[in-house]
Design a protein around this motif. Structure first.
Motif, PDB file in Angstrom:
ATOM      1  N   MET A  32     -11.677  11.179 -26.784  1.00 63.27           N
ATOM      2  CA  MET A  32     -11.715  12.581 -27.183  1.00 63.27           C
ATOM      3  C   MET A  32     -11.495  12.685 -28.692  1.00 63.27           C
ATOM      4  O   MET A  32     -10.562  12.072 -29.221  1.00 63.27           O
ATOM      5  CB  MET A  32     -10.638  13.363 -26.436  1.00 63.27           C
ATOM      6  CG  MET A  32     -10.610  14.823 -26.785  1.00 63.27           C
ATOM      7  SD  MET A  32      -9.726  15.790 -25.538  1.00 63.27           S
ATOM      8  CE  MET A  32      -8.064  15.523 -26.069  1.00 63.27           C
TER       9      MET A  32
ATOM     10  N   GLU B 220      -8.169   8.458 -18.142  1.00 60.19           N
ATOM     11  CA  GLU B 220      -7.410   8.141 -19.351  1.00 60.19           C
ATOM     12  C   GLU B 220      -8.232   8.577 -20.553  1.00 60.19           C
ATOM     13  O   GLU B 220      -9.443   8.363 -20.605  1.00 60.19           O
ATOM     14  CB  GLU B 220      -7.137   6.637 -19.443  1.00 60.19           C
ATOM     15  CG  GLU B 220      -6.230   6.294 -20.604  1.00 60.19           C
ATOM     16  CD  GLU B 220      -6.370   4.849 -21.088  1.00 60.19           C
ATOM     17  OE1 GLU B 220      -5.743   4.521 -22.085  1.00 60.19           O
ATOM     18  OE2 GLU B 220      -7.123   4.087 -20.458  1.00 60.19           O
ATOM     19  N   LEU B 221      -7.601   9.227 -21.509  1.00 62.07           N
ATOM     20  CA  LEU B 221      -8.309   9.672 -22.708  1.00 62.07           C
ATOM     21  C   LEU B 221      -7.790   8.925 -23.922  1.00 62.07           C
ATOM     22  O   LEU B 221      -6.597   8.930 -24.189  1.00 62.07           O
ATOM     23  CB  LEU B 221      -8.095  11.171 -22.924  1.00 62.07           C
ATOM     24  CG  LEU B 221      -8.871  12.109 -22.027  1.00 62.07           C
ATOM     25  CD1 LEU B 221      -8.512  13.549 -22.348  1.00 62.07           C
ATOM     26  CD2 LEU B 221     -10.363  11.905 -22.179  1.00 62.07           C
ATOM     27  N   ARG B 222      -8.707   8.315 -24.638  1.00 57.44           N
ATOM     28  CA  ARG B 222      -8.299   7.631 -25.864  1.00 57.44           C
ATOM     29  C   ARG B 222      -8.599   8.534 -27.058  1.00 57.44           C
ATOM     30  O   ARG B 222      -9.646   9.175 -27.090  1.00 57.44           O
ATOM     31  CB  ARG B 222      -9.083   6.326 -26.027  1.00 57.44           C
ATOM     32  CG  ARG B 222      -9.020   5.459 -24.803  1.00 57.44           C
ATOM     33  CD  ARG B 222      -9.719   4.146 -25.073  1.00 57.44           C
ATOM     34  NE  ARG B 222      -9.926   3.431 -23.823  1.00 57.44           N
ATOM     35  CZ  ARG B 222     -10.320   2.171 -23.760  1.00 57.44           C
ATOM     36  NH1 ARG B 222     -10.547   1.502 -24.871  1.00 57.44           N
ATOM     37  NH2 ARG B 222     -10.491   1.574 -22.597  1.00 57.44           N
ATOM     38  N   PRO B 223      -7.692   8.564 -28.026  1.00 61.25           N
ATOM     39  CA  PRO B 223      -7.956   9.408 -29.198  1.00 61.25           C
ATOM     40  C   PRO B 223      -9.048   8.816 -30.088  1.00 61.25           C
ATOM     41  O   PRO B 223      -8.925   7.678 -30.546  1.00 61.25           O
ATOM     42  CB  PRO B 223      -6.612   9.452 -29.926  1.00 61.25           C
ATOM     43  CG  PRO B 223      -5.847   8.284 -29.428  1.00 61.25           C
ATOM     44  CD  PRO B 223      -6.396   7.883 -28.085  1.00 61.25           C
TER      45      PRO B 223
END
Lengths: 408, 167
Positions: free
Chosen positions: B108, B25-28
């Protein structure tokens, strides 16, 4: 019941998955996340803009916008521009790295050579592509790789020599292949060069200048008074120290000895993404500006060499240390030396300027000449026969082209 | 029926979390994200790793960090992809996954004004990656520029295990 449950289940599953996969990314793809103001190919949407003057005083820009490279010209010092001409015709994965940008060089007859890098595959291996225009920028030839080799290449630099030969240098990882086959590690990338006798249509076989140079910083390229190429680059010295080095070619095909610009002692296994700037005065003095975070010194520095790059003056610190000074550019203009760099105060970026009237021995007090409150390209300097100009692409305020006024 | 539906949704939720856990999972990472990370890990030893998909040394170090995470379950692992935008979420996820870091807390950079993001983290940082910040239980930060020596990280982690904390 079972049917309802499976339908609901499938729907829930699909929703959960699509939310999971798209939620955060949708936010990221918002304009805000982009380096550029817009997604079209016009100048206003550019993230990187490179200027060059033609022999008749026309200003030419090559820029990267909307995933394409375009070119346009201005006959009124950047106030208005011709209709852009696209250099790229297909969608390429352009190298968007902080130190990447399209390069443009123009010779005395108005022939134009262009070069830029793309990411060729999913592993981010680079490829340098070239093209030329022989009709005054009305059209550009189909793109050609600068070398037939398929190992990663990036960070090209090009210049026309006085006899019309195009000199090109770039960073190339081909020599890591034999090293790997012999079970040996290969740090960084090789500095390679080639020349073109047909105005940048075809290039000679690539030749090595030096192995194991830093693989992720732009090169500084200038020609000395005799038209010999001089390249400044971030080298990898003994022990993984990424300090700067310079090489002066004895002729277009023969790189000379490599000399160290400064002993900053920046030992780091990392990509600084921050290359040097080089300019050469008419009297032959080399001027280099660079960034380091070494044990010996940290920040931006300037040094000069009056013996053809064999030895350099003590590094002069540039900018306010608390304001993250970055991206220095130095140019020997018609009325002295000009240097610009960026400073950031947490909210806005300023372009700072200082000048020297005594070939770099002393410099004026720095002053701000431009600012912006969002992302910006490196501040670049370009000179015609009369004066020096700042060329600066900003996301919030568009493209700026402004003359550097004379210092008192 | 209602109970069965709830159970089904719950089950599906669990399944999708498990399935998605294989994907990173990528968090902004935006303005304020850095303070948010520091707050949410306060009092816990945390390793924050900055990297990018186009950075050669990062490719070597990332799997070593994956192993470090496995070896040190008591250390919170946060990764932040700090390559300049436009960034590639798919490539970023794929590299995290291959490195065994899919279940770390992964972020990211997702603000086009990367200078400002970096300034919030460390005004002296010009963007060189990889970079690792070791945040101790007491909040003390040790910054490792460039590729970290895993033996040094192990030593730091052991030191943290020796300290007392809420965990």
């Amino acid at each position: 019941m079972r049917d309802l449950r499976s339908i609901l289940g499938a729907a829930a599953m699909a929703t959960v998955f699509s939310l999971w996969h798209c939620g955060a990314f949708a936010q990221m793809n918002h304009q805000h996340a982009s380096e550029a103001a817009c997604e079209e190919t016009v100048l206003r949407c550019a993230s990187k803009v490179t200027p060059a003057f033609g022999p008749d005083g026309t200003l030419w820009l090559a820029w990267m916008a909307g995933g394409q490279i375009s070119v346009a010209s201005s006959k009124d010092e950047g106030k208005t521009f011709s209709s852009p001409v696209r250099v790229t015709r297909e969608d390429l994965n352009l190298d968007w790295g902080p130190d990447a940008r399209p390069k443009i060089a123009i010779d005395g007859k108005g022939r134009m050579a262009l070069a830029f890098s793309i990411f060729r595959d999913k592993a981010f291996n680079g490829q340098v592509l070239t093209t030329q225009s022989t009709d005054g920028g009305k059209s550009f030839a189909p793109l050609r790789p600068i070398t037939a080799d398929n190992e990663s290449q990036r960070f090209e630099a090009i210049a026309f020599e006085p006899d019309g030969t195009v000199f090109a240098a770039w960073l190339d990882k081909r020599n890591r292949v034999p090293a790997r086959q012999n079970g040996k590690p290969y740090d960084g990338a090789g500095l390679f060069f080639a020349t073109s006798k047909d105005g940048g249509s075809t290039y000679s076989d690539a030749q090595l200048v030096a192995d194991n140079t830093c693989e992720c910083c732009r090169l500084g390229l200038a020609l000395d008074g005799s038209g010999r190429p001089v390249v400044v680059f971030r080298n990898i010295f003994e022990g993984g120290v990424r300090d700067h080095a310079v090489v002066t070619f004895t002729d277009a095909a023969s790189p000379g000895e490599i000399h160290r610009v400064s002993r900053d002692d920046w030992q780091i296994a990392a990509c600084p993404h921050h290359g040097p700037s080089l300019s050469i005065s008419p009297n032959g003095t080399y001027h280099v500006a660079w960034y380091t975070n070494g044990k010996a010194r940290k920040g931006l520095f300037y040094a000069r060499s009056s013996d053809g790059g064999k030895t350099f003056s003590d590094p002069l610190p540039i900018g306010e240390p608390g304001r993250s000074p970055s991206r220095p550019q130095v140019i020997a203009g018609p009325s002295g030396l000009v240097m610009v760099w960026k400073e950031f105060d947490g909210e806005k970026t300023e372009v700072k300027l200082m000048t020297s009237q005594d070939d770099g021995a002393t410099w004026s007090t720095p002053r701000a000449i431009a600012s912006t409150a969002d992302n910006s390209d490196h501040p670049l300097l370009v000179s015609d026969s009369r004066r020096v100009y700042l060329s600066w692409m900003t996301k919030a305020d568009g493209y700026r082209f402004q003359p550097i006024e004379g210092e008192p | 029926m209602k109970r069965e539906l709830l159970a089904a949704v719950f089950l599906l939720g669990t399944l999708s979390v498990a399935a998605a856990a294989e994907d990173a999972e990528l968090r902004p990472f935006e303005r304020g994200s850095w303070q948010q990370i520091l707050r949410s890990h306060a009092g816990r030893p945390t390793l924050v790793h900055f990297w990018g998909v186009t950075c050669g040394p990062c490719k070597v170090e990332l799997p070593q960090l994956g192993k470090f995470m496995k070896d040190h379950p008591g250390i919170d692992i946060v990764t932040i992809s700090a390559d300049l935008v436009p960034n590639l979420p798919e490539a970023t996820q794929s590299m995290l996954q291959k490195a065994g870091l899919a279940s770390a807390e992964n972020w990211m950079f997702s603000d086009g004004f990367a200078d400002r993001l970096r300034f919030e983290i460390d005004p002296a940082w010009q963007g060189d990656i990889p970079r690792t910040m070791l945040v101790a239980r007491d909040g003390a930060v040790t910054t490792v520029e460039g590729s970290a020596e895993m033996s040094e990280l192990d030593k730091w982690a052991q030191g943290q295990a020796g300290t007392t904390g809420s965990r």
